[in-house]
Design a protein around this motif. Sequence first.
Motif, mmCIF file in Angstrom:
data_model
loop_
_atom_site.group_PDB
_atom_site.id
_atom_site.type_symbol
_atom_site.label_atom_id
_atom_site.label_comp_id
_atom_site.label_asym_id
_atom_site.label_seq_id
_atom_site.Cartn_x
_atom_site.Cartn_y
_atom_site.Cartn_z
ATOM 1 N N UNK A 175 -7.567 -21.606 -17.642
ATOM 2 C CA UNK A 175 -6.732 -20.434 -17.348
ATOM 3 C C UNK A 175 -5.313 -20.536 -17.880
ATOM 4 N N UNK A 176 -5.110 -21.329 -18.903
ATOM 5 C CA UNK A 176 -3.810 -21.397 -19.554
ATOM 6 C C UNK A 176 -3.807 -20.574 -20.831
ATOM 7 N N UNK A 177 -2.629 -20.095 -21.225
ATOM 8 C CA UNK A 177 -2.488 -19.302 -22.449
ATOM 9 C C UNK A 177 -1.181 -19.678 -23.142
ATOM 10 N N UNK A 178 -1.226 -19.743 -24.471
ATOM 11 C CA UNK A 178 -0.027 -20.028 -25.244
ATOM 12 C C UNK A 178 0.055 -19.176 -26.487
ATOM 13 N N UNK A 179 1.268 -18.954 -26.959
ATOM 14 C CA UNK A 179 1.501 -18.156 -28.158
ATOM 15 C C UNK A 179 2.259 -19.005 -29.169
ATOM 16 N N UNK A 180 1.744 -19.058 -30.389
ATOM 17 C CA UNK A 180 2.416 -19.750 -31.493
ATOM 18 C C UNK A 180 2.793 -18.723 -32.549
ATOM 19 N N UNK A 181 4.026 -18.824 -33.074
ATOM 20 C CA UNK A 181 4.505 -17.859 -34.056
ATOM 21 C C UNK A 181 5.537 -18.531 -34.953
ATOM 22 N N UNK A 182 5.763 -17.945 -36.120
ATOM 23 C CA UNK A 182 6.782 -18.447 -37.034
ATOM 24 C C UNK A 182 8.144 -18.067 -36.474
ATOM 25 N N UNK A 183 9.070 -19.036 -36.447
ATOM 26 C CA UNK A 183 10.305 -18.845 -35.694
ATOM 27 C C UNK A 183 11.525 -19.363 -36.447
ATOM 28 N N UNK A 184 12.683 -18.970 -35.936
ATOM 29 C CA UNK A 184 13.942 -19.489 -36.472
ATOM 30 C C UNK A 184 14.031 -20.983 -36.225
ATOM 31 N N UNK A 185 13.513 -21.407 -35.093
ATOM 32 C CA UNK A 185 13.441 -22.817 -34.720
ATOM 33 C C UNK A 185 12.493 -22.914 -33.544
ATOM 34 N N UNK A 186 12.171 -24.116 -33.129
ATOM 35 C CA UNK A 186 11.254 -24.286 -31.995
ATOM 36 C C UNK A 186 11.921 -23.935 -30.688
ATOM 37 N N UNK A 203 7.618 -23.448 -36.572
ATOM 38 C CA UNK A 203 6.522 -22.881 -35.788
ATOM 39 C C UNK A 203 6.799 -23.214 -34.326
ATOM 40 N N UNK A 204 6.918 -22.190 -33.525
ATOM 41 C CA UNK A 204 7.212 -22.359 -32.106
ATOM 42 C C UNK A 204 5.964 -22.063 -31.286
ATOM 43 N N UNK A 218 -2.822 -17.027 -30.655
ATOM 44 C CA UNK A 218 -2.847 -17.043 -29.193
ATOM 45 C C UNK A 218 -3.988 -17.956 -28.757
ATOM 46 N N UNK A 219 -3.617 -19.110 -28.206
ATOM 47 C CA UNK A 219 -4.603 -20.077 -27.743
ATOM 48 C C UNK A 219 -4.807 -19.948 -26.247
ATOM 49 N N UNK A 220 -6.009 -20.207 -25.791
ATOM 50 C CA UNK A 220 -6.265 -20.088 -24.356
ATOM 51 C C UNK A 220 -7.372 -21.050 -23.929
ATOM 52 N N UNK A 221 -7.300 -21.433 -22.663
ATOM 53 C CA UNK A 221 -8.328 -22.299 -22.082
ATOM 54 C C UNK A 221 -9.237 -21.437 -21.211
ATOM 55 N N UNK A 222 -10.109 -20.695 -21.886
ATOM 56 C CA UNK A 222 -11.068 -19.786 -21.264
ATOM 57 C C UNK A 222 -10.365 -18.684 -20.479
#
Length: 288
Positions: free
Chosen positions: A277-288, A159-160, A236-240
């Motif tokens: 105002x931060x945003x991140x994406x997590x997804x299943x991956x070949x590696x981190x 999971x990356x 998709x996580x975000x800080x507002x």
Amino acid sequence: MLKLYTDTDTDFTPELAAEYGYKLISMPYSIDAKTTYPYVDFKTFDAHAFYDVLRGGVLPTTSAISKDQYKNYFIKDFIEGNEILYVHFSRAMTNTFDAMDQAVAELKADYPKARFEEIDTKGITTISYAIVREVGDLVKAGKTLDEILEWAKTEVDKFAMYFFADDLKFFRRSGRVSGLAATMGTLIGVRPLIHMSQEGKMVSVGTAKGRLNAVTYLVDKVGVLGEDLEKHRICIGHTDSPEIARNIASMIENKYGKQDIVFVDVNPTAGSHCGPNGVGVCFHAKHR
């Protein structure tokens, strides 16, 4: 009987915890010397209100919980001799698990029939959320504790998560990101690009000039590293920053097709280090 635990640093809410059967351990944060325990001192997390306070210049602090607090969470299941699985945020980011180890050692000595296991998600917030939900899905599917632990040996590292922040003062004070230049915050419009490493740490992997370039970097990473996307959630996580999060979701689907996308409010304890105002994406991956 298998009993599940997670903590609020994984972005789990009481409602989602109840859906999967998790018991939720509250990780605190403090503002102006007042310590707050999520979902103990309030029922619902008002993300917009919290991050607006941070926008006003407040810099919260976070702290570990005590050995006795851990014992209070676990003792009932130790007494009943249950199998206990705690899926938690990264050990590499905190010393709170030293207290947990002490608590578990004492409980094991008193109640040896119980079994305690843990899965370190090697992350915090949205990447942990994704892994905790996957473990919950496995439990719902009838997998045993040993089968879940075997799954975790390879899958946790697949999971990356990549994200960017708007204001570096939160990261600089916490010291939680390695390779992050303290002067970077003086460069107008430059956003640090950060990922969760295989060691469970936040690591700077570069910068992007402007928000569009930062967003494009995240979307491109899904294509470069993504594996079996159709079989897993993209979180998709975000800080507002709901509009930016929705825009990223649209870009992902336009580029890679329809996906199971989940939007996640980053919890206040982790958000105290990230800022608004931060945003991140997590997804299943070949590696981190």
